[in-house]
Design a protein around this motif. Structure first.
Motif, mmCIF file in Angstrom:
data_model
loop_
_atom_site.group_PDB
_atom_site.id
_atom_site.type_symbol
_atom_site.label_atom_id
_atom_site.label_comp_id
_atom_site.label_asym_id
_atom_site.label_seq_id
_atom_site.Cartn_x
_atom_site.Cartn_y
_atom_site.Cartn_z
ATOM 1 N N GLN A 49 1.712 17.269 -0.642
ATOM 2 C CA GLN A 49 1.350 17.943 -1.894
ATOM 3 C C GLN A 49 -0.145 17.875 -2.187
ATOM 4 O O GLN A 49 -0.608 18.430 -3.193
ATOM 5 C CB GLN A 49 2.137 17.326 -3.054
ATOM 6 N N GLY A 50 -0.895 17.198 -1.318
ATOM 7 C CA GLY A 50 -2.331 17.074 -1.526
ATOM 8 C C GLY A 50 -2.719 16.042 -2.563
ATOM 9 O O GLY A 50 -3.898 15.950 -2.945
ATOM 10 N N LEU A 51 -1.761 15.252 -3.028
ATOM 11 C CA LEU A 51 -2.046 14.223 -4.032
ATOM 12 C C LEU A 51 -2.603 12.953 -3.407
ATOM 13 O O LEU A 51 -3.242 12.144 -4.082
ATOM 14 C CB LEU A 51 -0.772 13.878 -4.817
ATOM 15 N N ALA A 52 -2.343 12.773 -2.114
ATOM 16 C CA ALA A 52 -2.770 11.565 -1.415
ATOM 17 C C ALA A 52 -3.210 11.925 -0.006
ATOM 18 O O ALA A 52 -2.847 12.979 0.534
ATOM 19 C CB ALA A 52 -1.634 10.540 -1.377
ATOM 20 N N ALA A 89 0.822 -1.210 0.000
ATOM 21 C CA ALA A 89 0.000 0.000 0.000
ATOM 22 C C ALA A 89 0.858 1.263 0.000
ATOM 23 O O ALA A 89 0.607 2.196 -0.783
ATOM 24 C CB ALA A 89 -0.932 -0.005 1.213
ATOM 25 N N VAL A 90 1.883 1.305 0.848
ATOM 26 C CA VAL A 90 2.681 2.531 0.934
ATOM 27 C C VAL A 90 3.548 2.717 -0.309
ATOM 28 O O VAL A 90 4.047 3.817 -0.562
ATOM 29 C CB VAL A 90 3.560 2.566 2.210
ATOM 30 N N THR A 91 3.720 1.663 -1.094
ATOM 31 C CA THR A 91 4.400 1.775 -2.382
ATOM 32 C C THR A 91 3.446 2.283 -3.459
ATOM 33 O O THR A 91 3.781 3.163 -4.257
ATOM 34 C CB THR A 91 4.962 0.406 -2.804
ATOM 35 N N LEU A 92 2.240 1.718 -3.486
ATOM 36 C CA LEU A 92 1.260 2.069 -4.504
ATOM 37 C C LEU A 92 0.823 3.533 -4.433
ATOM 38 O O LEU A 92 0.684 4.200 -5.459
ATOM 39 C CB LEU A 92 0.027 1.173 -4.363
ATOM 40 N N VAL A 93 0.582 4.018 -3.217
ATOM 41 C CA VAL A 93 -0.028 5.340 -3.062
ATOM 42 C C VAL A 93 0.792 6.442 -3.734
ATOM 43 O O VAL A 93 0.268 7.184 -4.575
ATOM 44 C CB VAL A 93 -0.296 5.650 -1.575
ATOM 45 N N PRO A 94 2.091 6.615 -3.417
ATOM 46 C CA PRO A 94 2.831 7.697 -4.074
ATOM 47 C C PRO A 94 3.025 7.470 -5.572
ATOM 48 O O PRO A 94 3.085 8.432 -6.344
ATOM 49 C CB PRO A 94 4.170 7.716 -3.340
ATOM 50 N N ALA A 95 3.125 6.200 -5.986
ATOM 51 C CA ALA A 95 3.304 5.925 -7.413
ATOM 52 C C ALA A 95 2.049 6.291 -8.202
ATOM 53 O O ALA A 95 2.116 6.942 -9.252
ATOM 54 C CB ALA A 95 3.657 4.452 -7.625
ATOM 55 N N MET A 96 0.877 5.902 -7.712
ATOM 56 C CA MET A 96 -0.370 6.185 -8.415
ATOM 57 C C MET A 96 -0.746 7.661 -8.312
ATOM 58 O O MET A 96 -1.409 8.211 -9.199
ATOM 59 C CB MET A 96 -1.492 5.310 -7.858
ATOM 60 N N HIS A 148 -6.732 11.712 -7.256
ATOM 61 C CA HIS A 148 -6.373 11.678 -5.836
ATOM 62 C C HIS A 148 -6.315 10.216 -5.411
ATOM 63 O O HIS A 148 -7.060 9.377 -5.918
ATOM 64 C CB HIS A 148 -7.409 12.426 -4.980
ATOM 65 N N VAL A 149 -5.410 9.911 -4.469
ATOM 66 C CA VAL A 149 -5.283 8.551 -3.943
ATOM 67 C C VAL A 149 -5.475 8.594 -2.422
ATOM 68 O O VAL A 149 -4.824 9.388 -1.739
ATOM 69 C CB VAL A 149 -3.912 7.922 -4.271
ATOM 70 N N THR A 150 -6.368 7.747 -1.935
ATOM 71 C CA THR A 150 -6.606 7.636 -0.502
ATOM 72 C C THR A 150 -6.128 6.271 -0.029
ATOM 73 O O THR A 150 -6.493 5.242 -0.616
ATOM 74 C CB THR A 150 -8.093 7.782 -0.172
#
Length: 495
Positions: free
Chosen positions: A316-319, A197-204, A210-212
Motif C-alpha cells: 500500500q506504500g505505507l511502509a 520490528a515486523v510488528t511495529l511497522v504495520p501498526a505504526m 511513512h514507516v521504514t
C-alpha cells in the motif's frame, strides 16, 4: 495488592514462585491442583500481573506463536484471534489468576535480589526489596521456583550510534514505549528486523506519514492467518475443552513437522519461504535483497505476520524496507553506509533484549556463590548442584508455555515423591563424562551476546536440552524420578 499476609521468615513456605507472568501464573495453577497441601507465595517485582505482556506496550504488540499452544493447556483460549494482541493475552493471564484465586498469593512490588541455600535447614533464605519503598524483606522457602524470564526488565540492548545527539527528532526503545508519543503524519524509521520490528511497522504505518524498516540483514517473514479456521469450526460443533484440545495438538504437531522438515531440507525450505514472500509482494519487489536471509531457517526464530499485515503495508506504500547499515545520525534522520539518507522524525531502536537470568539475583549454596554460566541445566528445568530449585524456560522453536507447563507438572510430581519418601532435599549431580555445551544453538544476536551469561547444557541426556515437545513430554511426565542423577536426602547435608 495481594490479600495474603507477607510470608514471615520463621514460617517457611513450601514453594516460592518468583514472577507473576505467563509461566508464574500457570505454575501456581498446577501447584494448587496437583499439590493442594503446599503453602506457596508469588513475588512479583512489578505492580501488575502479566510479565512480558504487561511490560510491552508498543503499538501492535502481539504473540509470535499461536495462542492455542501459547495458552495454558488447562484453560481454553476463547478469543477468535490465534495470533493475539498483547492486551488480550494480559487479560487471559489476569483472568486465570482471578479464577483460581492465585491473585491472593501474589505480593506485588517485591524484587528478589538474593537467595542462599542452607543444607542444615533444607531451606532457602530469600532476600527481597520492596521496590516502592526500598525496604528489605526476608523470607524462607523449602523450594525455589524461578518464573522470572530470561531478559532484563530494566534495560534493553541498546547499541550506540555516531552523532545521536545531532538528531532533532525522538529516539524510542520499544521496551519502554512512551504512551504519550504522537507519531501521526510523521516519518518513522524502525531499526531492526526481528519480531518486534515486523510488528511495529504495520501498526505504526496506519497513522504515520511513512514507516521504514531499516535492517542490517533480512529475516524470514512468514504470513499466517490471524484466525485459525479449523479452531473456529471445531468450537461450533464440539464442547469447548475438546475443541481446544484438538486445536492445540493439531497446531503442536504441525509446528513440529514444519520445524523438522525445515531443518532437514534447509535449502528447499529457504526457497519456499522466499517464494512465499515474493507471492505476497509481487514480481517487481526485490525479495532477494530484503527477505532472503544469509542463514538457514530456524538458525534464528521465524517472524510471523498475521494475515500478511507487513506485506500489505508495503504493497500500500505505507511502509518500506531498506537493507543497509547506519553510518551516523544527522539532524533530520539517518545517513547509511551506502550514502543513502533516511529522513526521520521518530527512530525506533528495535535492537533486541538484554539477557538477565534469575532477574539478576545472587545464588548461594552452602556458602558457595554460583553464577548461572557455571551451572548445567538438568532437563532444561533444574540446575546441577543447586538443590530444591527449578526454573521455567520455554522452547525457542515453539510456544514458551508448552515447556513451562511440562516443567510445572514435573516439579509437582517431584514434590509428591519427596513427601512420600520423607526426603527434604533433591539435587541434580552432573556426571564427570558429560561435556558442557551452549544452552541455545540460535545465531540470533541476543542469544550470542548471552552465551557467556546462560547455564550450559550437557552432551547427553538428562543434561541435553531437547527442543521437542513430544520427546520432553515422554521424558518429563513418564520418566523415572530416581534416575541416578537426581540425588535425594534428609535435612543436614547435600546428598
Amino acid at each position: 495488592m495481594a490479600t495474603a499476609q507477607f510470608p514471615q521468615p520463621e514460617n517457611p513456605l513450601d514453594v516460592l514462585i518468583v514472577g507473576a507472568g505467563l509461566s508464574g501464573i500457570g505454575t501456581a495453577h498446577w501447584l494448587q491442583e496437583q499439590c493442594p497441601n503446599k503453602r506457596y507465595a508469588i513475588l512479583e517485582a512489578r505492580e501488575a500481573i502479566g510479565g512480558t505482556w504487561d511490560l510491552f506496550r508498543y503499538p501492535g504488540v502481539r504473540s509470535d506463536s499461536d495462542m492455542h499452544t501459547l495458552g495454558y493447556g488447562f484453560k481454553p483460549w476463547r478469543n477468535p484471534k490465534a495470533i493475539a494482541d498483547g492486551s488480550s493475552i494480559r487479560q487471559y493471564i489476569e483472568e486465570t489468576a482471578r479464577e483460581g484465586s492465585i491473585v491472593d498469593h501474589i505480593h506485588f512490588g517485591y524484587k528478589v535480589i538474593g537467595a542462599s541455600w542452607s543444607s542444615q535447614e533444607a531451606c532457602w533464605r530469600v532476600e527481597a526489596v520492596h521496590v516502592p519503598t526500598g525496604a528489605p524483606r526476608i523470607l524462607r522457602t523449602r523450594f525455589l521456583y524461578m518464573c522470572s524470564g530470561y531478559y532484563s526488565y530494566e534495560e534493553a540492548y541498546r547499541p550506540e550510534f555516531t552523532a545521536e545527539a545531532d538528531f532533532r527528532g525522538t529516539v524510542v526503545l520499544p521496551q519502554f514505549w512512551p504512551q504519550e508519543l504522537n507519531y501521526t503524519d510523521k516519518r518513522v524509521v524502525v531499526v531492526g528486523s526481528g519480531a518486534t520490528a515486523v510488528t511495529l511497522v504495520p501498526a505504526m504505518a496506519q497513522s504515520a506519514a511513512h514507516v521504514t524498516m531499516l535492517q542490517r540483514s533480512p529475516t524470514y517473514v512468514v504470513a499466517l492467518p490471524g484466525q485459525d479456521a479449523i479452531a473456529l469450526f471445531l468450537r461450533r460443533y464440539l464442547p469447548e475443552r475438546l475443541a481446544y484440545g484438538f486445536t492445540r495438538w493439531k497446531n503442536l504437531l504441525l509446528g513440529m513437522a514444519a520445524y523438522k522438515l525445515t531443518r532437514r531440507f534447509p535449502r528447499h525450505m529457504k526457497r519456499r519461504f522466499v517464494k512465499m514472500a515474493a507471492q505476497q509482494l509481487g514480481p517487481d519487489y526485490d525479495v532477494n535483497t530484503h527477505f532472503s536471509p544469509r542463514y538457514n531457517p530456524w538458525d534464528q526464530r521465524l517472524c510471523v505476520v498475521p494475515d500478511g499485515d507487513l506485506f500489505q503495508a508495503i504493497n500500500q506504500g505505507l511502509a518500506s524496507v531498506v537493507t543497509d547499515e547506519i553510518d551516523r545520525f544527522t539532524a533530520t534522520g539517518l545517513r547509511l553506509k551506502s550514502g543513502q539518507e533516511l529522513p526521520a522524525d521518530v527512530v525506533v531502536l528495535a535492537t533486541g533484549l538484554k539477557v538477565k537470568l534469575f532477574g539478576g539475583m545472587s545464588l548461594t549454596v552452602d556458602g558457595q556463590v554460583y553464577q548461572p554460566n557455571q551451572l548445567m541445566a538438568y532437563k532444561g528445568m533444574m540446575l546441577g548442584n543447586v538443590p530444591n530449585f527449578a526454573l521455567a524456560f520455554g522452547y525457542t522453536n515453539a510456544s514458551w508455555t508448552l515447556k513451562t507447563d511440562l516443567t510445572a507438572g514435573y516439579v509437582c510430581r517431584l514434590l509428591r515423591y519427596m513427601d512420600h519418601h520423607g526426603y527434604s532435599i533433591v539435587v541434580p549431580r552432573p556426571q564427570d563424562d558429560v561435556q558442557p555445551e551452549p544452552l541455545l544453538s540460535f545465531s540470533s544476536g541476543y542469544v550470542q551476546r548471552a552465551q557467556k551469561l546462560l547455564p550450559k547444557q550437557g552432551s547427553r541426556r538428562p543434561w541435553r536440552v531437547f527442543q521437542n515437545y513430544l520427546q520432553d513430554m515422554l521424558t518429563i511426565r513418564f520418566g523415572r524420578l530416581a534416575d541416578g542423577v537426581l540425588h535425594f536426602g534428609p535435612k543436614g547435608a547435600l546428598p
